[in-house]
Design a protein around this motif. Structure first.
Motif, PDB file in Angstrom:
ATOM      1  N   ASN A  49       0.819  -1.375  -0.086  1.00 24.68           N
ATOM      2  CA  ASN A  49      -0.008   0.188  -0.051  1.00 24.68           C
ATOM      3  C   ASN A  49       0.765   1.342  -0.118  1.00 24.68           C
ATOM      4  O   ASN A  49       0.337   2.411   0.196  1.00 24.68           O
ATOM      5  N   VAL A  50       2.070   1.091  -0.193  1.00 24.39           N
ATOM      6  CA  VAL A  50       3.136   2.397  -0.396  1.00 24.39           C
ATOM      7  C   VAL A  50       2.869   2.770  -1.774  1.00 24.39           C
ATOM      8  O   VAL A  50       2.936   1.983  -2.694  1.00 24.39           O
ATOM      9  N   PRO A  51       2.641   4.007  -2.126  1.00 25.23           N
ATOM     10  CA  PRO A  51       2.517   4.513  -3.738  1.00 25.23           C
ATOM     11  C   PRO A  51       3.949   4.170  -4.382  1.00 25.23           C
ATOM     12  O   PRO A  51       4.917   4.079  -3.926  1.00 25.23           O
ATOM     13  N   ALA A  52       3.627   3.846  -5.531  1.00 23.37           N
ATOM     14  CA  ALA A  52       4.719   3.275  -6.619  1.00 23.37           C
ATOM     15  C   ALA A  52       5.764   3.996  -6.496  1.00 23.37           C
ATOM     16  O   ALA A  52       6.869   3.627  -6.557  1.00 23.37           O
ATOM     17  N   ASP A  53       5.740   5.319  -6.604  1.00 23.83           N
ATOM     18  CA  ASP A  53       6.794   6.214  -6.484  1.00 23.83           C
ATOM     19  C   ASP A  53       7.588   6.298  -5.372  1.00 23.83           C
ATOM     20  O   ASP A  53       8.780   6.770  -5.194  1.00 23.83           O
ATOM     21  N   LYS A  54       6.756   5.871  -4.101  1.00 24.68           N
ATOM     22  CA  LYS A  54       7.824   5.895  -3.018  1.00 24.68           C
ATOM     23  C   LYS A  54       8.165   4.448  -2.620  1.00 24.68           C
ATOM     24  O   LYS A  54       8.944   4.472  -1.648  1.00 24.68           O
ATOM     25  N   SER A  55       7.683   3.476  -3.177  1.00 22.65           N
ATOM     26  CA  SER A  55       7.763   2.014  -2.745  1.00 22.65           C
ATOM     27  C   SER A  55       9.202   1.752  -3.071  1.00 22.65           C
ATOM     28  O   SER A  55       9.661   1.969  -4.133  1.00 22.65           O
ATOM     29  N   ALA A  56       9.843   0.770  -2.138  1.00 25.68           N
ATOM     30  CA  ALA A  56      11.041  -0.117  -2.470  1.00 25.68           C
ATOM     31  C   ALA A  56      10.801  -1.478  -2.475  1.00 25.68           C
ATOM     32  O   ALA A  56      11.872  -1.989  -2.377  1.00 25.68           O
ATOM     33  N   ALA A  57       9.618  -1.795  -2.691  1.00 22.97           N
ATOM     34  CA  ALA A  57       9.289  -3.423  -2.814  1.00 22.97           C
ATOM     35  C   ALA A  57      10.322  -3.902  -3.818  1.00 22.97           C
ATOM     36  O   ALA A  57      10.339  -3.502  -4.748  1.00 22.97           O
ATOM     37  N   GLY A  58      10.798  -4.971  -3.453  1.00 20.43           N
ATOM     38  CA  GLY A  58      11.719  -5.761  -4.204  1.00 20.43           C
ATOM     39  C   GLY A  58      12.843  -6.291  -3.460  1.00 20.43           C
ATOM     40  O   GLY A  58      12.712  -6.228  -2.358  1.00 20.43           O
ATOM     41  N   MET A  59      14.093  -6.326  -4.169  1.00 23.36           N
ATOM     42  CA  MET A  59      15.366  -7.071  -3.463  1.00 23.36           C
ATOM     43  C   MET A  59      16.635  -5.834  -3.527  1.00 23.36           C
ATOM     44  O   MET A  59      16.748  -5.518  -4.599  1.00 23.36           O
ATOM     45  N   HIS A  60      17.040  -5.787  -2.496  1.00 19.47           N
ATOM     46  CA  HIS A  60      18.154  -5.044  -2.429  1.00 19.47           C
ATOM     47  C   HIS A  60      19.560  -5.487  -1.827  1.00 19.47           C
ATOM     48  O   HIS A  60      19.472  -6.120  -0.830  1.00 19.47           O
ATOM     49  N   ALA A  61      20.312  -5.541  -2.696  1.00 16.39           N
ATOM     50  CA  ALA A  61      21.778  -6.230  -2.447  1.00 16.39           C
ATOM     51  C   ALA A  61      22.954  -5.181  -1.924  1.00 16.39           C
ATOM     52  O   ALA A  61      22.986  -4.235  -2.668  1.00 16.39           O
ATOM     53  N   ILE A  62      23.430  -5.153  -0.839  1.00 13.46           N
ATOM     54  CA  ILE A  62      24.453  -4.448  -0.190  1.00 13.46           C
ATOM     55  C   ILE A  62      25.783  -5.180  -0.120  1.00 13.46           C
ATOM     56  O   ILE A  62      25.810  -6.337   0.489  1.00 13.46           O
ATOM     57  N   ASP A  63      26.866  -4.565  -0.779  1.00  9.83           N
ATOM     58  CA  ASP A  63      28.362  -5.081  -0.701  1.00  9.83           C
ATOM     59  C   ASP A  63      28.416  -4.891   1.178  1.00  9.83           C
ATOM     60  O   ASP A  63      28.592  -3.501   1.296  1.00  9.83           O
ATOM     61  N   VAL A  64      28.832  -5.788   1.763  1.00  5.49           N
ATOM     62  CA  VAL A  64      28.946  -5.574   3.179  1.00  5.49           C
ATOM     63  C   VAL A  64      30.155  -4.986   3.707  1.00  5.49           C
ATOM     64  O   VAL A  64      30.043  -3.966   4.468  1.00  5.49           O
ATOM     65  N   ALA A  65      31.126  -5.107   3.036  1.00  7.20           N
ATOM     66  CA  ALA A  65      32.420  -4.792   3.335  1.00  7.20           C
ATOM     67  C   ALA A  65      32.489  -3.229   3.146  1.00  7.20           C
ATOM     68  O   ALA A  65      33.035  -2.352   4.008  1.00  7.20           O
ATOM     69  N   SER A  66      32.193  -2.676   2.044  1.00  9.11           N
ATOM     70  CA  SER A  66      32.095  -1.240   1.676  1.00  9.11           C
ATOM     71  C   SER A  66      30.777  -0.716   1.983  1.00  9.11           C
ATOM     72  O   SER A  66      30.931   0.630   2.130  1.00  9.11           O
ATOM     73  N   GLY A  67      29.682  -1.163   2.241  1.00 10.85           N
ATOM     74  CA  GLY A  67      28.567  -0.645   2.428  1.00 10.85           C
ATOM     75  C   GLY A  67      27.898   0.119   1.390  1.00 10.85           C
ATOM     76  O   GLY A  67      27.020   0.652   1.386  1.00 10.85           O
ATOM     77  N   LYS A  68      28.230  -0.269  -0.061  1.00 10.21           N
ATOM     78  CA  LYS A  68      27.554   0.185  -1.154  1.00 10.21           C
ATOM     79  C   LYS A  68      26.560  -0.816  -1.775  1.00 10.21           C
ATOM     80  O   LYS A  68      26.778  -1.895  -1.358  1.00 10.21           O
ATOM     81  N   ILE A  69      25.658  -0.191  -2.414  1.00 12.84           N
ATOM     82  CA  ILE A  69      24.859  -0.936  -2.991  1.00 12.84           C
ATOM     83  C   ILE A  69      25.193  -1.837  -4.051  1.00 12.84           C
ATOM     84  O   ILE A  69      26.093  -1.332  -4.959  1.00 12.84           O
ATOM     85  N   ALA A  70      24.886  -2.861  -4.066  1.00  7.99           N
ATOM     86  CA  ALA A  70      25.636  -4.036  -5.200  1.00  7.99           C
ATOM     87  C   ALA A  70      24.429  -4.109  -6.337  1.00  7.99           C
ATOM     88  O   ALA A  70      25.128  -3.907  -7.353  1.00  7.99           O
ATOM     89  N   TRP A  71      23.377  -4.390  -6.018  1.00  7.22           N
ATOM     90  CA  TRP A  71      22.284  -4.041  -7.150  1.00  7.22           C
ATOM     91  C   TRP A  71      21.021  -4.085  -6.463  1.00  7.22           C
ATOM     92  O   TRP A  71      20.791  -4.320  -5.181  1.00  7.22           O
ATOM     93  N   GLN A  72      19.858  -3.640  -7.228  1.00  8.11           N
ATOM     94  CA  GLN A  72      18.565  -3.697  -6.739  1.00  8.11           C
ATOM     95  C   GLN A  72      17.565  -4.197  -7.719  1.00  8.11           C
ATOM     96  O   GLN A  72      17.983  -3.813  -9.054  1.00  8.11           O
ATOM     97  N   TRP A  73      16.408  -4.593  -7.452  1.00  7.90           N
ATOM     98  CA  TRP A  73      15.616  -5.127  -8.203  1.00  7.90           C
ATOM     99  C   TRP A  73      14.180  -4.844  -7.851  1.00  7.90           C
ATOM    100  O   TRP A  73      13.926  -4.884  -6.610  1.00  7.90           O
TER     101      TRP A  73
END
Length: 642
Positions: free
Chosen positions: A505-529
Motif C-alpha cells: 500500500n505504499v505509492p509506487a513512486d515511493k515504494s522500495a518493494a523488491g530485493m536490495h543487495a549491499i556489499d557488506v565490506a564497503s556498505g555500497k549498493i551492489a544491485w537492486q530489483w
C-alpha cells in the motif's frame, strides 16, 4: 494422543476442533434453524456488532483480514485466534454463546474428518524408517548459528543452475488451514514439518511427500522448527513452540514427545520466533501480545514484555531468562474509560536469534514499546552473554517508538480523538511500529571481518560492530510501514546482504518493494530489483491481491550462487547473487493436486516462506493474515529432469 498408531482412535483434528468448540464453544444450529428465512443469523448479528467495522472493508495498510479470508478459516483456527491469538481482545468481549455463533457464521466447511488426509499419504511400510545419522541440512530458521540463511550446494543438494530450472515434484495440502507460518527442517531424506494449522507434526519423505510418521500434539506448532540433540547422549529432536506457549521436543526418529515445558515468564505471551540449539542449550525468543490486547477499550494497558530464555536441551529446564525490561507497574493515571494504566511494556522478540560460540554471545532483536515509559531496549539489537543471560550491549535503532494497535501510525492530527489505550500519543512517542521483525545476522567476511547485520520495518538495514554495537553503515529503502520495510529477515552469501522489502500500500513512486543487495565490506549498493504487480491473464482472478501485495516480505534464502525469495502474490523468485539477474520465477498461487488427496490452493508467501534440503526446495504457499492470499499447500520443487 501420541504418534501415528494412536491417531485413528481419537478422530485427529476433527476431534480436537469438536473439543475446542464444545462445552460452550459448540455450534448454534438450533438458534439458526429457528430464525426466519429473511432474518440475519445470530452469528451475523455478532459479526456486525463486533467485527464488521474492521473486516468488511479494511482500510489500506490495515492488518485486518477481509471477511473473505475469514471465511476460508476453519472453526478450530477461528476459535484459536479468538481465544489465544491476536484477536483475543475481541474474543474476550464475547459471551460463550456469541463466540460459538460467530464461529459458526464465519467458519469454512469442516473438510475431511479424522486422519484420512494422513492415511492417504502414508509411505509404504518398508519405507517409513527415519534415518537421523546424517547432518541436518539446517539447524532451523536461520540455517546456521549465524542466522545467515545461506546454504552451500552441498547443504542444499542443489547448485545455482538447478534452482534456475525447477519443477513441482509434489505438494501436500493441509486441512482447516489458511496460513503457513512455520519452516521445517531436513535431515537426510526426511522433512520434519508442522502440519499447517492442525495439531500434527509430520515426518515426510523429501522426494515423494509420503508420511513416515505423524505425531498428534496438544496444540499446533506456531513457529519454525529447530533440530539438535537433547543432551550429549540424547536423541536427535525437532523442537518448536506451540499455540499454548509450550516448547515441545519431539524425537526425530520415532515422533514421540520427549518433553513439553512452558519457558515463559508471563503465561499470556506467545512463542513466535524460532528456537536455536547450541550444545547443551536451546535459546528461545519470547514475544508479547499486548500490542493487540490494547485494542480492547477496557484492557489494562500494558503489562507484558519480551524475553530470551535459555533452556537445558536434555530436559527443557530453564537456565536463565533475559528480560527486555522490568515488570510493568501502575502509572498512576487512568484512561478515558477509567481503567488503570501500566508500563513499561512491549519490546517483544518476534524473530530467531544468532549465536557466536567463540564470543559466547546471543544476538537478538526487539519490537516497539506498547506503553510508556519508553525503554532503551525497544526497536533494538541486543548482545546477551550466552552463559549468564546478562546483556553486554544494546543498540537502539529508534527511540520513543511507543505504539499499540489502538494508535494511529505517526502523530495524530490535531483534535483527533485518541482511543483509550493510546493515551500517550501526544507525549513524545513517534508512533511508528518500526520494530525488528527479523533476527540479527552474524556476517563473517574475508580477512576475518565480522559485522552484525539487522533489517528493520523502517526500511533500514544496519551494520554494527560486534563489540559494542557501534554503527558501521546504514541504508534506508523506502519509507517503511508497520508491515513493510524488512519484515521477516535478511540473508547473506558471505559478501553481500540481501534485503527484501514488502511495502504494501505504499505509492509506487515511493515504494522500495523488491530485493536490495549491499556489499557488506564497503556498505555500497551492489544491485537492486524492483518488484511490480502481475495481474495478467487469469492471475487477477486467482490472486485478487495481485495489484497491491507483490513485494517481498518473507526472508530470502541463499543456495550456492542464487538468492531465492517469495513474494506476497505467491511467486517464487530466483536471482543471481552477484548480478541480481532474475534467473527464474515460479507461480505457487494456483490450485495444486496434493499427494494426500486434499484440495490444495496456493497463496501469499510470507513469514517463514521457503527452505531447502536433499536436492529439494520447499515453499509455504498461503498466508491469510494482513489481508493477504490464503493457502494451504507446502510445494516441493526439484530440478527438472534432463
Amino acid at each position: 494422543m501420541g504418534v501415528w498408531k494412536r491417531m485413528a482412535q481419537g478422530g485427529g483434528v476433527a476431534a480436537l476442533a469438536a473439543a475446542a468448540l464444545g462445552a460452550g464453544l459448540g455450534f448454534g444450529q438450533l438458534a439458526n434453524a429457528q430464525a426466519p428465512d429473511d432474518a440475519p443469523t445470530p452469528g451475523k448479528l455478532v459479526y456486525d456488532q463486533y467485527c464488521a467495522s474492521c473486516h468488511d472493508k479494511p482500510e489500506p495498510g490495515s492488518r485486518a483480514a477481509p471477511i473473505g479470508n475469514l471465511r476460508k478459516m476453519s472453526a478450530q483456527t477461528l476459535t484459536t485466534v479468538l481465544t489465544t491469538g491476536v484477536m483475543k481482545p475481541m474474543g474476550d468481549q464475547l459471551s460463550r454463546r456469541q463466540m460459538r455463533e460467530l464461529v459458526e457464521y464465519l467458519a469454512a466447511p469442516a473438510g475431511p474428518l479424522g486422519t484420512e488426509w494422513i492415511e492417504t499419504a502414508m509411505c509404504a511400510r518398508g519405507q517409513r524408517e527415519v534415518d537421523v545419522s546424517g547432518k541436518p541440512a539446517q539447524l532451523g530458521f536461520g540455517v546456521d548459528l549465524d542466522n545467515s540463511r545461506r546454504m552451500s550446494a552441498a547443504q542444499a543438494g542443489l547448485k545455482t543452475k538447478d534452482v534456475a530450472d525447477l519443477e513441482v515434484a509434489w505438494t501436500f495440502a493441509f486441512p482447516r488451514t489458511s496460513s503457513l507460518r512455520s519452516q521445517g527442517v531436513v535431515v537426510g531424506s526426511t522433512l520434519f514439518y508442522p502440519a499447517g494449522q492442525t495439531n500434527y507434526l509430520v515426518a515426510l519423505d523429501t522426494k515423494s511427500g509420503c508420511v513416515k510418521w505423524a505425531s498428534e500434539l496438544p496444540s499446533p506448532i506456531r513457529n519454525s522448527l529447530a533440530v539438535g540433540r537433547l543432551g550429549p547422549k540424547g536423541p536427535l529432536a525437532v523442537v518448536g513452540g506451540d499455540n499454548a506457549g509450550n516448547l515441545v521436543a519431539v524425537d526425530a526418529k520415532t515422533g514421540k514427545v520427549a518433553w513439553r515445558v512452558d519457558p515463559r515468564h508471563d503465561k499470556n505471551v506467545p512463542l513466535s520466533g524460532s528456537p536455536l540449539f547450541h550444545e547443551d542449550k536451546i535459546i528461545v525468543p519470547v514475544s508479547a501480545m499486548d500490542v493487540a490486547n490494547a485494542m480492547r477499550p477496557n484492557f489494562e494497558c500494558c503489562k507484558s514484555h519480551g524475553a530470551v530464555v535459555a533452556v537445558e536441551a536434555a530436559s527443557g529446564r530453564t537456565l536463565w531468562t533475559w528480560h527486555t525490561m522490568e515488570d510493568a507497574k501502575p502509572l498512576g493515571r487512568k484512561t478515558s474509560t477509567g481503567v488503570e494504566t501500566y508500563g513499561p511494556s512491549g519490546a517483544p522478540i518476534w524473530s530467531s536469534p544468532a549465536i557466536d560460540p567463540r564470543k559466547g554471545i546471543v544476538y537478538t532483536a526487539t519490537g516497539e514499546n506498547t506503553s510508556p515509559p519508553a525503554t532503551k531496549t525497544s526497536d533494538a539489537v541486543v548482545a546477551i552473554d550466552l552463559s549468564t543471560g546478562k546483556d553486554r550491549w544494546v543498540f537502539q535503532a529508534l527511540e520513543n517508538d511507543v505504539w499499540n494497535m489502538s494508535c494511529p501510525i505517526g502523530p495524530p492530527p490535531p483534535g483527533q480523538p485518541l482511543k483509550p489505550n493510546c493515551y500517550f500519543a501526544n507525549e513524545g512517542s513517534v508512533l511508528r511500529d518500526h520494530d525488528f521483525g527479523g533476527g540479527p545476522v552474524i556476517f563473517r567476511g574475508k580477512g576475518g571481518r565480522e559485522l552484525i547485520l539487522a533489517g528493520q520495518k523502517s526500511g533500514d538495514v544496519w551494520a554494527l560492530e560486534p563489540r559494542g554495537g557501534k554503527v558501521v553503515w546504514r541504508h534506508t529503502f523506502g519509507p517503511g510501514t508497520p508491515l513493510g520495510g524488512v519484515h521477516w529477515g535478511l540473508a547473506t552469501d558471505g559478501v553481500r546482504v540481501f534485503a527484501p522489502i514488502s511495502d504494501p500500500n505504499v505509492p509506487a513512486d515511493k515504494s522500495a518493494a523488491g530485493m536490495h543487495a549491499i556489499d557488506v565490506a564497503s556498505g555500497k549498493i551492489a544491485w537492486q530489483w524492483k518488484a511490480a504487480p502481475d495481474c495478467e491473464g487469469d492471475r487477477k482472478t486467482r490472486v485478487p491481491i495481485c495489484a497491491s501485495r507483490y513485494g517481498l516480505s518473507a526472508p530470502p534464502l541463499v543456495i550456492d550462487g542464487a538468492v531465492l525469495a517469495g513474494s506476497l502474490d505467491g511467486r517464487l523468485w530466483v536471482f543471481d547473487a552477484v548480478r541480481g539477474d532474475v534467473l527464474a520465477s515460479y507461480d505457487t498461487a494456483r490450485t495444486h493436486q496434493s499427494v494426500n488427496g486434499l484440495a490444495g490452493s496456493g497463496g501469499s508467501i510470507d513469514a517463514a516462506g521457503l527452505f531447502a534440503g536433499d536436492g529439494m526446495v520447499f515453499v509455504n504457499s498461503g498466508y491469510a493474515a494482513f489481508g493477504q492470499q490464503p493457502g494451504n499447500v507446502l510445494v516441493a520443487y526439484r530440478p527438472k529432469a534432463k
